[in-house]
Write a protein that holds these residues in place. Structure first.
Motif, PDB file in Angstrom:
ATOM      1  N   SER A   1       0.828  -1.205   0.000  1.00 52.51           N
ATOM      2  CA  SER A   1       0.000   0.000   0.000  1.00 52.51           C
ATOM      3  C   SER A   1       0.858   1.250   0.000  1.00 52.51           C
ATOM      4  CB  SER A   1      -0.942  -0.007   1.203  1.00 52.51           C
ATOM      5  OG  SER A   1      -0.218  -0.040   2.418  1.00 52.51           O
ATOM      6  N   ALA A   2       2.007   1.209   0.689  1.00 50.79           N
ATOM      7  CA  ALA A   2       2.930   2.349   0.632  1.00 50.79           C
ATOM      8  C   ALA A   2       3.478   2.525  -0.780  1.00 50.79           C
ATOM      9  CB  ALA A   2       4.062   2.153   1.626  1.00 50.79           C
ATOM     10  N   ALA A   3       3.744   1.402  -1.445  1.00 49.75           N
ATOM     11  CA  ALA A   3       4.266   1.469  -2.808  1.00 49.75           C
ATOM     12  C   ALA A   3       3.257   2.086  -3.763  1.00 49.75           C
ATOM     13  CB  ALA A   3       4.669   0.071  -3.279  1.00 49.75           C
ATOM     14  N   VAL A   4       1.952   1.922  -3.480  1.00 48.50           N
ATOM     15  CA  VAL A   4       0.932   2.539  -4.324  1.00 48.50           C
ATOM     16  C   VAL A   4       1.139   4.051  -4.372  1.00 48.50           C
ATOM     17  CG1 VAL A   4      -1.547   2.975  -4.585  1.00 48.50           C
ATOM     18  CG2 VAL A   4      -0.758   0.721  -3.871  1.00 48.50           C
ATOM     19  N   LEU A   5       1.359   4.668  -3.229  1.00 50.23           N
ATOM     20  CA  LEU A   5       1.584   6.107  -3.187  1.00 50.23           C
ATOM     21  C   LEU A   5       2.964   6.466  -3.716  1.00 50.23           C
ATOM     22  CD1 LEU A   5       0.756   8.967  -2.412  1.00 50.23           C
ATOM     23  CD2 LEU A   5       1.418   8.462  -0.037  1.00 50.23           C
ATOM     24  N   TRP A   6       3.940   5.642  -3.406  1.00 47.53           N
ATOM     25  CA  TRP A   6       5.318   5.965  -3.786  1.00 47.53           C
ATOM     26  C   TRP A   6       5.505   6.007  -5.296  1.00 47.53           C
ATOM     27  CZ3 TRP A   6       9.510   3.160  -5.968  1.00 47.53           C
ATOM     28  CH2 TRP A   6      10.760   3.785  -5.825  1.00 47.53           C
ATOM     29  N   VAL A   7       4.881   5.043  -6.028  1.00 52.07           N
ATOM     30  CA  VAL A   7       5.069   5.038  -7.481  1.00 52.07           C
ATOM     31  C   VAL A   7       4.376   6.222  -8.143  1.00 52.07           C
ATOM     32  CG1 VAL A   7       5.301   2.527  -7.577  1.00 52.07           C
ATOM     33  CG2 VAL A   7       3.050   3.564  -7.888  1.00 52.07           C
ATOM     34  N   LEU A   8       3.463   6.864  -7.446  1.00 52.30           N
ATOM     35  CA  LEU A   8       2.770   8.022  -7.998  1.00 52.30           C
ATOM     36  C   LEU A   8       3.549   9.312  -7.774  1.00 52.30           C
ATOM     37  CD1 LEU A   8      -0.848   7.143  -6.838  1.00 52.30           C
ATOM     38  CD2 LEU A   8       0.063   6.953  -9.163  1.00 52.30           C
ATOM     39  N   LEU A   9       4.593   9.251  -6.926  1.00 54.48           N
ATOM     40  CA  LEU A   9       5.448  10.397  -6.686  1.00 54.48           C
ATOM     41  C   LEU A   9       6.569  10.451  -7.721  1.00 54.48           C
ATOM     42  CD1 LEU A   9       5.791  10.004  -2.815  1.00 54.48           C
ATOM     43  CD2 LEU A   9       4.543  11.842  -3.983  1.00 54.48           C
TER      44      LEU A   9
ATOM     45  N   PHE B   1      12.399   4.350  -1.475  1.00 60.47           N
ATOM     46  CA  PHE B   1      11.239   3.603  -0.993  1.00 60.47           C
ATOM     47  C   PHE B   1      11.429   3.124   0.438  1.00 60.47           C
ATOM     48  CE2 PHE B   1       8.885  -0.466  -0.629  1.00 60.47           C
ATOM     49  CZ  PHE B   1       7.612   0.065  -0.674  1.00 60.47           C
ATOM     50  N   VAL B   2      12.627   2.641   0.785  1.00 61.95           N
ATOM     51  CA  VAL B   2      12.870   2.132   2.141  1.00 61.95           C
ATOM     52  C   VAL B   2      12.679   3.238   3.169  1.00 61.95           C
ATOM     53  CG1 VAL B   2      14.551   1.046   3.670  1.00 61.95           C
ATOM     54  CG2 VAL B   2      14.431   0.359   1.279  1.00 61.95           C
ATOM     55  N   GLY B   3      13.095   4.441   2.826  1.00 65.19           N
ATOM     56  CA  GLY B   3      12.885   5.556   3.743  1.00 65.19           C
ATOM     57  C   GLY B   3      11.472   6.082   3.738  1.00 65.19           C
ATOM     58  N   PHE B   4      10.753   5.833   2.636  1.00 59.30           N
ATOM     59  CA  PHE B   4       9.373   6.316   2.524  1.00 59.30           C
ATOM     60  C   PHE B   4       8.412   5.501   3.380  1.00 59.30           C
ATOM     61  CE2 PHE B   4       5.234   5.939   0.412  1.00 59.30           C
ATOM     62  CZ  PHE B   4       4.832   7.278   0.393  1.00 59.30           C
ATOM     63  N   VAL B   5       8.658   4.179   3.515  1.00 54.98           N
ATOM     64  CA  VAL B   5       7.715   3.296   4.198  1.00 54.98           C
ATOM     65  C   VAL B   5       7.456   3.724   5.643  1.00 54.98           C
ATOM     66  CG1 VAL B   5       7.333   0.944   5.006  1.00 54.98           C
ATOM     67  CG2 VAL B   5       8.137   1.341   2.685  1.00 54.98           C
ATOM     68  N   PRO B   6       8.488   4.012   6.468  1.00 53.24           N
ATOM     69  CA  PRO B   6       8.171   4.422   7.847  1.00 53.24           C
ATOM     70  C   PRO B   6       7.397   5.731   7.925  1.00 53.24           C
ATOM     71  CG  PRO B   6      10.511   4.671   7.396  1.00 53.24           C
ATOM     72  CD  PRO B   6       9.935   3.885   6.261  1.00 53.24           C
ATOM     73  N   VAL B   7       7.677   6.665   7.000  1.00 55.34           N
ATOM     74  CA  VAL B   7       6.906   7.909   6.989  1.00 55.34           C
ATOM     75  C   VAL B   7       5.443   7.604   6.710  1.00 55.34           C
ATOM     76  CG1 VAL B   7       6.615  10.136   5.846  1.00 55.34           C
ATOM     77  CG2 VAL B   7       8.913   9.244   6.277  1.00 55.34           C
ATOM     78  N   TYR B   8       5.216   6.737   5.746  1.00 57.81           N
ATOM     79  CA  TYR B   8       3.858   6.325   5.401  1.00 57.81           C
ATOM     80  C   TYR B   8       3.177   5.645   6.591  1.00 57.81           C
ATOM     81  CZ  TYR B   8       0.166   3.608   3.083  1.00 57.81           C
ATOM     82  OH  TYR B   8      -1.029   3.043   2.733  1.00 57.81           O
ATOM     83  N   ALA B   9       3.907   4.753   7.267  1.00 60.20           N
ATOM     84  CA  ALA B   9       3.330   4.036   8.406  1.00 60.20           C
ATOM     85  C   ALA B   9       2.944   4.995   9.527  1.00 60.20           C
ATOM     86  CB  ALA B   9       4.320   2.987   8.915  1.00 60.20           C
ATOM     87  N   ILE B  10       3.775   5.979   9.765  1.00 59.44           N
ATOM     88  CA  ILE B  10       3.466   6.961  10.815  1.00 59.44           C
ATOM     89  C   ILE B  10       2.229   7.765  10.435  1.00 59.44           C
ATOM     90  CG2 ILE B  10       4.294   9.052  11.950  1.00 59.44           C
ATOM     91  CD1 ILE B  10       7.133   7.862  11.729  1.00 59.44           C
ATOM     92  N   ALA B  11       2.122   8.151   9.154  1.00 57.55           N
ATOM     93  CA  ALA B  11       0.954   8.914   8.704  1.00 57.55           C
ATOM     94  C   ALA B  11      -0.318   8.100   8.840  1.00 57.55           C
ATOM     95  CB  ALA B  11       1.164   9.351   7.248  1.00 57.55           C
TER      96      ALA B  11
END
Length: 886
Positions: A259-267, A274-284
């Protein structure tokens, strides 16, 4: 994956409840103090009930302001341009990753069912999971949470409410632990990029990640112990086995990563890794869940913009978030709608239906109606594409464009209102939604060649027409009463749309002349007028809800109503319906007069006793009528001591079931006195015969002959035990009530020493007893002798069952799969003898080798069951004095 529904779902189906009930036992007291009903609305709810919803709406407003500040240098046109620049391969990749995430989600239910000790075919589990998440993610509150959808689907498949509660609790806890573990891993292995995004020291973030990861895996460590018990202060949680926890953590990791990758590929791909994006996504996601704002709307976006604005243009982040909401939320809901259309078509053609699938239709279509309404409102408050407007103006006059735009906004507001009626299968809501959708479809090409709106509205219309048979409850839509949670959901949509409008037109200077500008390119004036239409529609509905007449409720049943109810009860299998003869309860009849509900009110609780009585075909409409009437009067609907057979009916009306105990029923055809296990029964009968006991059943027409003797025994019994007459779910020694039914008497030396009023019907299927009294000086074994004589009598007369009544708190599990409330109920059952003879009562009934059948309380609104139980206890006690005293 942003699972906004988990807290709402846990509130709906998170525990089981226990309480007292009508029981057939030697020391039972009974009575009836009248509980009046004045038909007026209850006083306003305490301010605490408005606190959480109010905070959610205020928080949403603050988040909208925060997003506005973060995007103060971004224009609406820049976001639209950024949307158009997202490539098709990214959209396709986001769709594929969404499918992967929902595939992982299906195994949440598989693991939850294993934890609850149940197994179901995977296709059915996958269907329930998919629809639950498609609805819960989009709406994310109360009746449209994933927990509510699962309750509707799994109940017809035979799962008990406590088992569904364990499934939902496991899914909630599993997602929470997985979210924590994902954030911890991300902080450890990608501390640098996250630190840069959050402007925090790298060592601090990595240390925090280690602590968070240890916290996530602590249940695994605790489950390796033999006891598998996690102690959190005074709360003891029995954990699943370690393998199941580890498997669920892996499933959650896959789900959140996808689910994080869904948003990440749209950026833009030159942004944060991506590895750094996942924890930010989880916190949000976590903050969105904790905010209690439906779907985490605004909170999730604010956190993501704040975290990514240092490395990405804000307009690109906003564009990606919009597409993420559409792909991960709206697209699965559309797919769920197509799925139920296909299943309904299959049923219509082949005459077969997947068990439980019909229960998914109302929540799916309610969520789609909510989404469609929000789409129309948002479209009315934002600029249309200039190219489409220019093309449209060449063929359509400006007044028609303006009118279509204005009326579509009002129709969107109407769809927000009717969505709740669809949830409860109301035919009035169906008709209004169909008409509103048809009109909106006609206006869609006239307002701005709105292709997207046409597709969504067409899907909603097709789904409504294909599932017409599921919306059969007679209703008046204008008499609907909206719960706080539903109002919060509607408010969330409207506040969000207003915030988008303010963002879109922040560069337009306001003047009074804007209201009167009618030009094809005048988007701001058109949106302002749409805002007035929306406000007018909401104000009209609000005023009507305040001034509409409320249905009157009689204080107690009239003689004509009682006569009609008694006639219905005489034709039923369950003899408990004879309690209507007490005349101490109000009555509500179905529209066709073939069924009724007997109820009383205490505080805000409208408590219906037992299931409806009468023709089963009339039950669904009657249950809904009772629930809605209670809501209209500011109360909560409660069905007390209902059986497991019709729990899906209450779930369909938005009620959650909580276990009370188990009812003991003796199958008379199997009851024998022969054999070593029955030696005590034979001895009890011989002992009574040697003592000179004389057993006799007096028919109703002969009971007046012995009323004085019966009253003497009753008075002595009450005085000896120092108890008061009870009420509601019990009979009382009222001469008219006692004389209306047969009475079994036991004489000793010519004197009545014990008696029991008998509950039977003309069907002669089941028999029971209500009022029992025994003289204090009666010989030992008197009640055993009386019970055995009654069982043998009813067996001889051809009855199938003899109901011994309910044993409160019995049948509560205490194993590893038990919920917290279940374990509390079990502990009270084991150690609460000094307050109430739970074990003694269960033991008395159990010696007759009965079949034990669970009994439940169905409660509306997801409230804490203790509130309703307290009100029921006061009703049974004949008032507060009867509760604090005997």
């Amino acid at each position: 994956m942003a699972r906004w529904h988990v807290l709402w779902g846990r509130r709906l189906i998170g525990m089981e409840a226990a309480g007292s009930s009508r029981v057939a036992a030697p020391d039972e007291a009974a009575g009836s103090d009248r509980q009046s009903l004045d038909g007026q609305r209850q006083p306003r709810r305490r301010w605490r009930r408005f606190l959480a919803p109010g905070v959610a709406v205020v928080l949403l407003a603050f988040m909208a302001l925060a997003v506005s500040r973060l995007a103060q240098d971004v224009t609406y046109s820049a976001v639209v341009e950024a949307l158009s620049e997202v490539s098709w391969w990214r959209l396709g990749a986001a769709g594929a990753l969404t499918a992967l995430s929902f595939l992982a989600l299906s195994f949440y239910d598989v693991s939850g069912l294993e934890y609850a000790g149940r197994r179901l075919p995977y296709p059915r589990v996958a269907l329930a999971s998919f629809c639950a998440y498609a609805v819960g993610n989009t709406a994310g509150f109360g009746p449209l949470s994933g927990g509510a959808v699962r309750y509707r689907f799994y109940t017809p498949l035979g799962l008990k409410p406590e088992e569904i509660a364990r499934v939902v609790a496991f899914i909630t806890a599993g997602f929470g632990l997985g979210l924590v573990a994902t954030a911890g891993l991300g902080l450890i292995f990608a501390g640098g990029p996250v630190a840069e995004a959050l402007r925090m020291p790298v060592p601090l973030l990595r240390a925090a990640g280690g602590v968070v990861l240890l916290l996530a895996f602590s249940p695994v460590i605790a489950s390796l112990r033999q006891a598998r018990t996690l102690r959190l202060r005074s709360v003891h949680i029995v954990l699943p086995r370690a393998g199941l926890i580890l498997r669920q953590l892996a499933i959650t990791l896959l789900d959140i990563t996808a689910s994080a990758a869904v948003l990440w590929v749209l950026l833009p791909q030159d942004s944060i890794g991506f590895v750094g994006f996942v924890p930010v996504y989880a916190i949000a996601v976590a903050l969105g869940v904790l905010s209690h704002v439906p779907a985490g709307l605004g909170v999730f976006e604010t956190v993501m913009i704040a975290a990514l604005s240092a490395t990405l243009p804000v307009d690109r982040v906003l564009a990606a978030l919009v597409l993420y909401r559409l792909i991960y939320y709206a697209l699965p809901l559309a797919a769920a709608t197509l799925t139920i259309i296909a299943l309904e078509a299959r049923r219509a053609v082949a005459g077969t239906a997947l068990a439980g699938a019909a229960q998914l239709i109302p929540p799916v279509l309610a969520a789609l109606s909510l989404l469609s309404g929000g789409m129309l409102v948002l479209s009315g408050l934002t600029p249309a594409a200039p190219q489409r407007l220019g093309l449209l103006n060449a063929f359509v006059p400006l007044p028609i464009i303006e009118g279509a735009h204005f009326l579509s906004s009002i129709l969107g507001t109407l769809l927000l209102i009717t969505a709740r009626g669809l949830l409860f299968r109301l035919d009035g809501a169906w008709w209004v939604t169909v008409v509103a959708t048809l009109l909106a479809l006609a206006f869609a090409p006239l307002k701005a060649l709105a292709v997207g709106e046409t597709v969504i509205l067409s899907l909603l219309l097709i789904a409504l027409l294909a599932t017409r048979a599921e919306f059969s409850r007679p209703s008046s839509l204008m008499h609907e009463t909206f719960s706080l949670r539903w109002l919060v959901a509607v408010a969330t949509i409207l506040v969000s749309c207003f915030a988008v409008m303010m963002f879109a037109y922040k560069e337009v200077a306001y003047t009074h002349e804007l209201w009167w500008q009618f030009e094809v390119t005048a988007d701001a004036p058109r949106s302002l007028r749409a805002l007035v239409g929306i406000a007018f529609a909401i104000a009209t509905i609000a005023v009507w809800s305040l001034v509409r007449p409320w249905p009157g409720i009689r204080e107690k049943a009239t003689a004509e109503q009682l006569e009609h109810a008694v006639a219905i009860a005489a034709q039923q299998e369950r003899p408990d319906a004879n309690l209507v003869r007490m005349g101490d309860k109000s009555l509500m009849f179905s529209e066709d007069g073939a069924a009724f509900i007997m109820f009383a009110r205490q505080g805000r609780s409208w408590v219906a006793l037992f299931d409806p009585v009468g023709a089963r075909a009339s039950w669904p409409g009657l249950v809904w009528k009772f629930v809605e009437t209670a809501r209209q009067h500011g109360g909560r609907a409660v069905f007390y001591e209902v059986g497991p057979r019709d729990l899906s009916l209450y779930a369909d009306a938005g009620l959650a079931a909580f276990k009370l105990g188990e009812s003991a029923k003796v199958k008379l055809a199997d009851f024998e006195l022969q054999g070593g296990r029955r030696s005590n029964f034979r001895n009890a009968l011989r002992k009574g015969e040697r003592a000179g006991f004389e057993f006799e059943v007096y028919p109703a027409d002969r009971v007046p002959e012995i009323l004085n003797e019966l009253k003497a025994v009753s008075d002595v019994w009450l005085a000896y035990h120092n108890v008061r007459e009870k009420a509601f779910s019990l009979g009382a020694f009222d001469e008219a009530y006692v004389a209306a039914q047969p009475v079994a008497c036991l004489r000793h030396q010519g004197r009545i020493i014990a008696f029991a009023t008998l509950l039977t019907t003309q069907v002669r299927y089941e028999a029971s007893i209500d009022l029992m009294r025994v003289a204090p000086d009666a010989p030992n074994g008197t009640m055993d002798f009386l019970f055995l004589k009654l069982i043998l009598l009813f067996k001889e007369e051809g009855y199938e069952w003899f109901d011994l009544g309910m044993a409160p708190l019995s049948g509560f599990r205490s194993g590893s799969a038990a919920t917290l409330w279940n374990r509390v109920g079990r502990a009270v059952f084991e150690h609460g003898e000094r307050f109430y003879h739970f074990k003694g009562l269960h033991g008395f009934k159990d010696k007759f080798d009965p079949h034990w059948e669970p009994r439940y309380m169905a409660v509306s609104g997801g409230i804490n069951p203790l509130i309703a139980l307290t009100d029921v206890t006061v009703l049974i006690g004949g008032g507060l004095r009867g509760v604090v005293s005997k």
